[in-house]
Scaffold this motif. Structure first.
Motif, PDB file in Angstrom:
ATOM      1  N   LEU A 135       0.837  -1.199   0.000  1.00 18.01           N
ATOM      2  CA  LEU A 135       0.000   0.000   0.000  1.00 18.01           C
ATOM      3  C   LEU A 135       0.876   1.255   0.000  1.00 18.01           C
ATOM      4  O   LEU A 135       1.949   1.275   0.596  1.00 18.01           O
ATOM      5  N   ASP A 136       0.395   2.283  -0.672  1.00 17.55           N
ATOM      6  CA  ASP A 136       1.106   3.559  -0.771  1.00 17.55           C
ATOM      7  C   ASP A 136       2.401   3.434  -1.581  1.00 17.55           C
ATOM      8  O   ASP A 136       3.364   4.170  -1.350  1.00 17.55           O
ATOM      9  N   THR A 137       2.411   2.488  -2.527  1.00 19.79           N
ATOM     10  CA  THR A 137       3.556   2.337  -3.431  1.00 19.79           C
ATOM     11  C   THR A 137       3.041   2.186  -4.850  1.00 19.79           C
ATOM     12  O   THR A 137       1.927   1.679  -5.083  1.00 19.79           O
ATOM     13  N   ILE A 217      -3.033   4.932  -2.722  1.00 18.08           N
ATOM     14  CA  ILE A 217      -1.890   5.841  -2.609  1.00 18.08           C
ATOM     15  C   ILE A 217      -2.285   7.063  -1.790  1.00 18.08           C
ATOM     16  O   ILE A 217      -3.209   7.797  -2.154  1.00 18.08           O
ATOM     17  N   HIS A 218      -1.566   7.286  -0.683  1.00 21.42           N
ATOM     18  CA  HIS A 218      -1.809   8.463   0.148  1.00 21.42           C
ATOM     19  C   HIS A 218      -0.661   9.473   0.045  1.00 21.42           C
ATOM     20  O   HIS A 218      -0.872  10.663   0.293  1.00 21.42           O
ATOM     21  N   ASP A 219       0.496   9.011  -0.311  1.00 14.60           N
ATOM     22  CA  ASP A 219       1.639   9.897  -0.487  1.00 14.60           C
ATOM     23  C   ASP A 219       1.447  10.702  -1.776  1.00 14.60           C
ATOM     24  O   ASP A 219       1.347  10.139  -2.870  1.00 14.60           O
ATOM     25  N   LYS A 222       3.400  10.155  -4.974  1.00 12.01           N
ATOM     26  CA  LYS A 222       3.234   8.899  -5.712  1.00 12.01           C
ATOM     27  C   LYS A 222       1.864   8.788  -6.377  1.00 12.01           C
ATOM     28  O   LYS A 222       1.524   7.741  -6.914  1.00 12.01           O
ATOM     29  N   GLN A 223       1.091   9.861  -6.339  1.00 10.92           N
ATOM     30  CA  GLN A 223      -0.236   9.815  -6.942  1.00 10.92           C
ATOM     31  C   GLN A 223      -0.161   9.972  -8.451  1.00 10.92           C
ATOM     32  O   GLN A 223       0.865  10.361  -9.008  1.00 10.92           O
TER      33      GLN A 223
END
Length: 276
Positions: A135-137, A217-219, A222-223
């Protein structure tokens, strides 16, 4: 049976009206991107704007993160398309060329996987990515786009390979080629339209995907671009002109990709209908 002049004219008019119906939203998006805020919010829609401004494009392109989001979208989209094509070819070859127990059942499973709604897979994919720490990658999006486009890719390539006579490979093997060499030298070049067709559909599907990119994606670094488009809407206002300009810019990579492969795409769509 040869159509009469009246029938041809009627079909042409109907086709033109349908084409205009689908083209109008794109035209509206482009013309709105060239309007000032006052023209955009005006109750009177100007079909042919008398004046134009590029300020909306400047606002969109200078918005923080555009280049980063563009790079992220290209990475996950192209990565998913390439992976789906490679795995799809390797899966479609035995399905089309070999006869083994369970083959028809496997083809049915591929079709069922293609027909399954993407929203039904959202929670299982989220839990899977959470459990394996992705997650988030960006690899999480790449794997999701690869998984969702793979059934379609395998099914389409299976039909294309089925439409290429196996006698051509046999003739190459008689001339001294191995089975792999015959496929690489004979069948693979003929499979070009099929690869182009499946790559276009896979590219568009991955390029336009929003929900997985938003939740996985939360970063912000990286969106992807679909999430970037939603950033023009805030709790206090909506910059419609900038949104339309950003949408025009967003559509350019897909349009360029389509223009490059359009000839192969048309031939591929007709060739894929030979056998299935």
């Amino acid at each position: 049976m040869k159509k009469s002049l009246t029938q041809r004219i009627t079909l042409s008019v109907v086709g033109l009206l349908i084409a205009l119906l689908f083209f109008f939203p794109t035209y509206w998006m482009f013309t709105t991107s060239l309007k000032t805020p006052g023209q955009v919010l005006s109750p009177d829609y100007d079909l042919f704007p008398s004046s134009a401004t590029l300020q909306n494009f400047a606002s969109a392109l200078t918005k923080p993160g555009f280049v980063t989001y563009l790079g992220n979208s290209l990475i996950v989209t192209l990565g998913a398309v390439i992976a789906a094509l490679v795995v799809g070819v390797l899966a479609a070859i035995p399905l089309a060329r070999f006869r083994f127990s369970g083959r028809k059942g496997f083809l049915l499973l591929i079709l069922v996987a293609q027909l399954a709604p993407l929203s039904a897979l959202f929670i299982p994919m989220y839990l899977l990515m959470r459990d394996i720490g992705l997650l988030d990658t960006l690899p999480s999006l790449l794997l999701v786009y690869f998984a969702t486009s793979l059934p379609f890719t395998v099914w389409m390539l299976y039909g294309f390979i089925n439409g290429i006579p196996y006698d051509l490979e046999e003739a190459a093997m008689i001339d001294g080629c191995s089975r792999a060499g015959a496929f690489r030298r004979v069948t693979l070049p003929l499979l070009g339209p099929g690869l182009v067709t499946t790559s276009v559909f896979s590219f568009i599907t991955a390029w336009n995907e929003f929900l997985f990119a938003l939740v996985f994606i939360h970063d912000k670094s990286k969106q992807t671009l679909p999430v970037w488009l939603s950033s023009f809407k805030t709790a206090f206002s909506v910059d419609w002109g900038a949104i339309m300009a950003a949408a025009v810019v967003y559509a350019i990579p897909a349009l360029i990709f389509f223009l490059i492969v359009q000839r192969k795409l048309v031939s591929g769509l007709t060739a894929g209908a030979v056998k299935g």
